[in-house]
Design an enzyme around this catalytic site. Structure first.
Site, PDB file in Angstrom:
ATOM      1  N   ASP A   1     -17.250 -15.576  23.793  1.00 35.74           N
ATOM      2  CA  ASP A   1     -16.512 -14.673  22.893  1.00 35.74           C
ATOM      3  C   ASP A   1     -16.496 -13.276  23.513  1.00 35.74           C
ATOM      4  O   ASP A   1     -17.173 -12.360  23.033  1.00 35.74           O
ATOM      5  CB  ASP A   1     -17.216 -14.665  21.523  1.00 35.74           C
ATOM      6  CG  ASP A   1     -16.519 -13.766  20.513  1.00 35.74           C
ATOM      7  OD1 ASP A   1     -15.374 -13.347  20.760  1.00 35.74           O
ATOM      8  OD2 ASP A   1     -17.130 -13.483  19.461  1.00 35.74           O
TER       9      ASP A   1
ATOM     10  N   CYS B   1     -10.190 -12.139  21.238  1.00 36.42           N
ATOM     11  CA  CYS B   1      -9.417 -11.147  20.472  1.00 36.42           C
ATOM     12  C   CYS B   1      -8.258 -10.645  21.328  1.00 36.42           C
ATOM     13  O   CYS B   1      -7.685  -9.588  21.036  1.00 36.42           O
ATOM     14  CB  CYS B   1     -10.319  -9.999  20.031  1.00 36.42           C
ATOM     15  SG  CYS B   1     -11.190  -9.221  21.385  1.00 36.42           S
TER      16      CYS B   1
ATOM     17  N   CYS C   1       0.287   6.185   7.102  1.00 40.82           N
ATOM     18  CA  CYS C   1      -0.969   5.780   7.748  1.00 40.82           C
ATOM     19  C   CYS C   1      -0.693   4.871   8.937  1.00 40.82           C
ATOM     20  O   CYS C   1       0.187   4.015   8.881  1.00 40.82           O
ATOM     21  CB  CYS C   1      -1.834   5.042   6.726  1.00 40.82           C
ATOM     22  SG  CYS C   1      -3.345   4.339   7.414  1.00 40.82           S
TER      23      CYS C   1
ATOM     24  N   CYS D   1      -6.334   2.392   0.095  1.00 41.98           N
ATOM     25  CA  CYS D   1      -6.205   1.451   1.215  1.00 41.98           C
ATOM     26  C   CYS D   1      -6.377   0.008   0.734  1.00 41.98           C
ATOM     27  O   CYS D   1      -7.307  -0.294  -0.019  1.00 41.98           O
ATOM     28  CB  CYS D   1      -7.268   1.777   2.267  1.00 41.98           C
ATOM     29  SG  CYS D   1      -7.288   0.609   3.635  1.00 41.98           S
TER      30      CYS D   1
ATOM     31  N   GLN E   1     -18.118  -9.085  13.194  1.00 39.03           N
ATOM     32  CA  GLN E   1     -16.770  -9.569  12.879  1.00 39.03           C
ATOM     33  C   GLN E   1     -16.260  -8.792  11.668  1.00 39.03           C
ATOM     34  O   GLN E   1     -17.009  -8.492  10.740  1.00 39.03           O
ATOM     35  CB  GLN E   1     -16.793 -11.080  12.608  1.00 39.03           C
ATOM     36  CG  GLN E   1     -17.267 -11.915  13.803  1.00 39.03           C
ATOM     37  CD  GLN E   1     -16.249 -11.932  14.966  1.00 39.03           C
ATOM     38  OE1 GLN E   1     -15.109 -11.531  14.835  1.00 39.03           O
ATOM     39  NE2 GLN E   1     -16.708 -12.393  16.122  1.00 39.03           N
TER      40      GLN E   1
ATOM     41  N   GLU F   1     -26.090 -11.607  26.187  1.00 40.50           N
ATOM     42  CA  GLU F   1     -25.355 -10.456  25.674  1.00 40.50           C
ATOM     43  C   GLU F   1     -25.735  -9.240  26.529  1.00 40.50           C
ATOM     44  O   GLU F   1     -26.864  -9.135  26.988  1.00 40.50           O
ATOM     45  CB  GLU F   1     -25.753 -10.280  24.190  1.00 40.50           C
ATOM     46  CG  GLU F   1     -25.591  -8.915  23.575  1.00 40.50           C
ATOM     47  CD  GLU F   1     -24.144  -8.438  23.490  1.00 40.50           C
ATOM     48  OE1 GLU F   1     -23.266  -9.211  23.097  1.00 40.50           O
ATOM     49  OE2 GLU F   1     -23.908  -7.264  23.840  1.00 40.50           O
TER      50      GLU F   1
ATOM     51  N   CYS G   1       0.846  -1.207   0.000  1.00 40.59           N
ATOM     52  CA  CYS G   1       0.000   0.000   0.000  1.00 40.59           C
ATOM     53  C   CYS G   1       0.871   1.243   0.000  1.00 40.59           C
ATOM     54  O   CYS G   1       1.807   1.355   0.793  1.00 40.59           O
ATOM     55  CB  CYS G   1      -0.893  -0.013   1.238  1.00 40.59           C
ATOM     56  SG  CYS G   1      -1.935   1.438   1.369  1.00 40.59           S
TER      57      CYS G   1
ATOM     58  N   PHE H   1     -21.771 -13.600  25.460  1.00 38.05           N
ATOM     59  CA  PHE H   1     -21.296 -12.449  24.689  1.00 38.05           C
ATOM     60  C   PHE H   1     -21.704 -12.683  23.229  1.00 38.05           C
ATOM     61  O   PHE H   1     -20.874 -12.697  22.320  1.00 38.05           O
ATOM     62  CB  PHE H   1     -19.777 -12.248  24.833  1.00 38.05           C
ATOM     63  CG  PHE H   1     -19.323 -12.108  26.264  1.00 38.05           C
ATOM     64  CD1 PHE H   1     -19.331 -10.860  26.888  1.00 38.05           C
ATOM     65  CD2 PHE H   1     -18.903 -13.214  27.004  1.00 38.05           C
ATOM     66  CE1 PHE H   1     -18.923 -10.718  28.214  1.00 38.05           C
ATOM     67  CE2 PHE H   1     -18.506 -13.083  28.331  1.00 38.05           C
ATOM     68  CZ  PHE H   1     -18.511 -11.840  28.932  1.00 38.05           C
TER      69      PHE H   1
ATOM     70  N   CYS I   1      -1.945   0.135   9.432  1.00 39.11           N
ATOM     71  CA  CYS I   1      -1.215  -1.139   9.334  1.00 39.11           C
ATOM     72  C   CYS I   1       0.149  -0.993   9.995  1.00 39.11           C
ATOM     73  O   CYS I   1       0.771   0.065   9.915  1.00 39.11           O
ATOM     74  CB  CYS I   1      -0.998  -1.521   7.867  1.00 39.11           C
ATOM     75  SG  CYS I   1      -2.517  -1.973   7.015  1.00 39.11           S
TER      76      CYS I   1
HETATM   77  C1  LIG Z   1     -16.158  -9.765  20.654  1.00 39.89           C
HETATM   78  S1  LIG Z   1     -17.848  -9.303  20.648  1.00 39.89           S
HETATM   79  C2  LIG Z   1     -18.563 -10.820  20.133  1.00 39.89           C
HETATM   80  C3  LIG Z   1     -19.977 -10.769  19.672  1.00 39.89           C
HETATM   81  C4  LIG Z   1     -20.483 -12.009  18.928  1.00 39.89           C
HETATM   82  N1  LIG Z   1     -20.062 -13.252  19.552  1.00 39.89           N
HETATM   83  C5  LIG Z   1     -20.061 -11.976  17.481  1.00 39.89           C
HETATM   84  O1  LIG Z   1     -19.210 -12.786  17.079  1.00 39.89           O
HETATM   85  O2  LIG Z   1     -20.583 -11.139  16.722  1.00 39.89           O
HETATM   86  C6  LIG Z   1     -18.168  -9.172  22.338  1.00 39.89           C
HETATM   87  C7  LIG Z   1     -19.606  -8.894  22.718  1.00 39.89           C
HETATM   88  O3  LIG Z   1     -19.643  -8.775  24.138  1.00 39.89           O
HETATM   89  C8  LIG Z   1     -20.605  -7.806  24.482  1.00 39.89           C
HETATM   90  N2  LIG Z   1     -20.283  -7.339  25.843  1.00 39.89           N
HETATM   91  C9  LIG Z   1     -19.350  -6.442  26.225  1.00 39.89           C
HETATM   92  N3  LIG Z   1     -19.326  -6.314  27.562  1.00 39.89           N
HETATM   93  C10 LIG Z   1     -20.292  -7.147  28.048  1.00 39.89           C
HETATM   94  C11 LIG Z   1     -20.753  -7.460  29.349  1.00 39.89           C
HETATM   95  N4  LIG Z   1     -20.235  -6.878  30.423  1.00 39.89           N
HETATM   96  N5  LIG Z   1     -21.738  -8.386  29.479  1.00 39.89           N
HETATM   97  C12 LIG Z   1     -22.278  -8.975  28.393  1.00 39.89           C
HETATM   98  N6  LIG Z   1     -21.881  -8.713  27.119  1.00 39.89           N
HETATM   99  C13 LIG Z   1     -20.904  -7.807  26.954  1.00 39.89           C
HETATM  100  C14 LIG Z   1     -20.472  -6.758  23.394  1.00 39.89           C
HETATM  101  O4  LIG Z   1     -21.668  -6.002  23.268  1.00 39.89           O
HETATM  102  C15 LIG Z   1     -20.199  -7.623  22.167  1.00 39.89           C
HETATM  103  O5  LIG Z   1     -21.382  -7.942  21.503  1.00 39.89           O
END
Ligand SMILES: C[S@@+](CC[C@H](N)C(=O)[O-])C[C@H]1O[C@@H](n2cnc3c(N)ncnc32)[C@H](O)[C@@H]1O
Length: 407
Positions: free
Chosen positions: A336, A362, A64, A141, A241, A288, A58, A268, A67
């Site tokens: 997650d 992550c 920038c 980009c 994602q 969630e 790039c 989550f 990256c």
């Molecule tokens: C990495 S994302 C994953 C979402 C989903 N698994 C996906 O792949 O699209 C983390 C998620 O955790 C939620 N989150 C953050 N803090 C939280 C909490 N204290 N309790 C419950 N959920 C929470 C966020 O809103 C988000 O949707």
């Protein structure tokens, strides 16, 4: 000028020589020189290049900040990211098998956070510069999907319409099946005139949806996302994602790990990225913290055909984790969490004795902490799959399965 030999790459992607001296855009084994500013080497000159060095694809790479490692071969970056995961686990006393690295292709990012500001001539939009707060324009980009490149003039037009003179707009852009969805933060406070001007912009720019500090200004077409057999319309700026390829790789692993389960808890759960495809073959409890995301998931489930029951629950899993007794009848868990991890939830989960856990993360450091807790509670960790949705950055994502082995 003193020469330095780069020994390793730090977690932010800078080369590190003894001292320590931090040298951006360098690689292990390289001999470099430059001007020292504290511990940072500036105006870096590569005296002896690494065989892993490549020409950055790039033209914006030097300026920038989007990256960090475009100067390294794909093979090197994969090895480096796998190493970050391996090291984080080793710090917890865990030797991991890394099953591979799946890197999303260039130009595949379907969501991005752009910065935009008004200028004397009009406006500019892009990413922040390398180690600077200034905005760098990125028309070529290599990360963004071409349809997101088309969002750059959109962010500029919105900065003209509603950016304050001093501040920067934070413009989250997402591709959807209805077109471009735009969620703006940090703009001028909404008043009637601004609302009318922004609604006109949404029309002129053909946006699916435009929201301003959380308030929907225009919904011209529902910005849907497809999760398995369901179509979900997430709330403005909701988590998604970053690439379709990354999502598919994570989902494939989650499906494989939880195969045979008939009642799954998805913790989550977001808007149902995993819960809705899983509901093809199992009942799902989707938990969630964001109420609007659960409402979107629920609507998507009700409108889909042929899915087993999905119960959506809004709950803050940091303050109020699912307790061990609440996992009764659940035979697999998908978890997650955000970058901070899910310490309280994993503490409960470790005692709940659910046979199988698919852990998506992550953040290798918080993942390794969770892994240690699960292993101490009698789980065996399977191979770790690294999923690189943020190619050329220092970001690392992964998924691994845990199986209960001891009674
Ligand atoms: C990495 S994302 C994953 C979402 C989903 N698994 C996906 O792949 O699209 C983390 C998620 O955790 C939620 N989150 C953050 N803090 C939280 C909490 N204290 N309790 C419950 N959920 C929470 C966020 O809103 C988000 O949707």
């Amino acid at each position: 000028m003193t020469e330095h030999v780069i020994e390793r790459l730090g977690h932010q992607g800078d080369g590190i020589a003894p001292g320590p001296v931090f040298a951006p855009m360098t690689l292990p084994g390289e001999v470099v020189s430059g001007t020292l500013n504290g511990q940072r080497l500036e105006q870096v000159r590569i005296v002896t290049p690494s065989s892993d060095r490549v020409a950055a694809p790039c033209r914006h790479f030097k300026t920038c900040g989007g990256c960090q490692v475009q100067h390294a071969s794909d093979g090197f970056v994969e090895h480096w990211k796998a190493g970050i995961v391996r090291e984080a686990l080793r710090a917890q006393g865990i030797e991991a098998e890394i099953a591979g690295v799946e890197t999303s292709p260039p130009r595949s990012r379907r969501r991005a956070g752009l910065s935009a500001r008004r200028t004397k001539k009009g406006a500019m939009a892009g990413f922040h510069g390398r180690a600077s707060g200034t905005i760098v324009e990125i028309p070529d980009c290599q990360l963004l999907h071409p349809d997101l490149i088309a969002a750059l003039p959109v962010a500029e037009a919105l900065a003209v319409a509603g950016g304050s003179r001093k501040g920067e707009l934070n413009v989250s852009v997402t591709l959807s099946d209805g077109g471009l969805e735009v969620a703006v933060r940090d703009g001028k406070p909404l008043d009637r005139n601004l609302e009318v001007a922004l609604a006109q912009q949404a029309e002129a720019l053909d946006l699916a949806r435009l929201s301003w500090d959380g308030e929907v200004i225009a919904m011209r077409r529902a910005p849907g996302q497809i999760f398995g057999p369901a179509r979900v319309v997430p709330p403005p700026g909701a988590f998604l994602q970053a690439t379709p390829q990354g999502e598919a790789a994570l989902l494939r692993a989650v499906m494989e790990i939880t195969e045979g389960a008939s009642k799954i808890a998805d913790l989550f759960a977001g808007c149902g990225t995993f819960a809705l495809p899983l509901a093809r073959r199992a009942e799902v409890l989707a938990v969630e913290g964001d109420r609007a995301m659960i409402a979107a998931l629920d609507r998507g489930w009700r409108e889909a055909q042929g899915l087993k029951r999905v119960e959506g629950v809004t709950r803050d899993l940091f303050r109020n984790p699912l307790l061990r007794d609440e996992f009764k009848g659940i035979d697999a868990v998908v978890i997650d969490p955000p970058r901070a991890g899910a310490e309280a939830q994993v503490t409960e989960l470790a005692e709940a004795r659910v046979p199988v856990i698919a852990h998506v993360s992550c953040n290798p450091v918080t993942f390794a902490r969770d892994a240690a807790r699960l292993i101490a509670a009698g789980y065996a960790m399977g191979p770790v799959r690294v999923v690189d949705q943020f190619r050329w950055s220092s970001h690392v994502e992964l998924v691994a399965g845990f199986r209960l082995t001891s009674a």
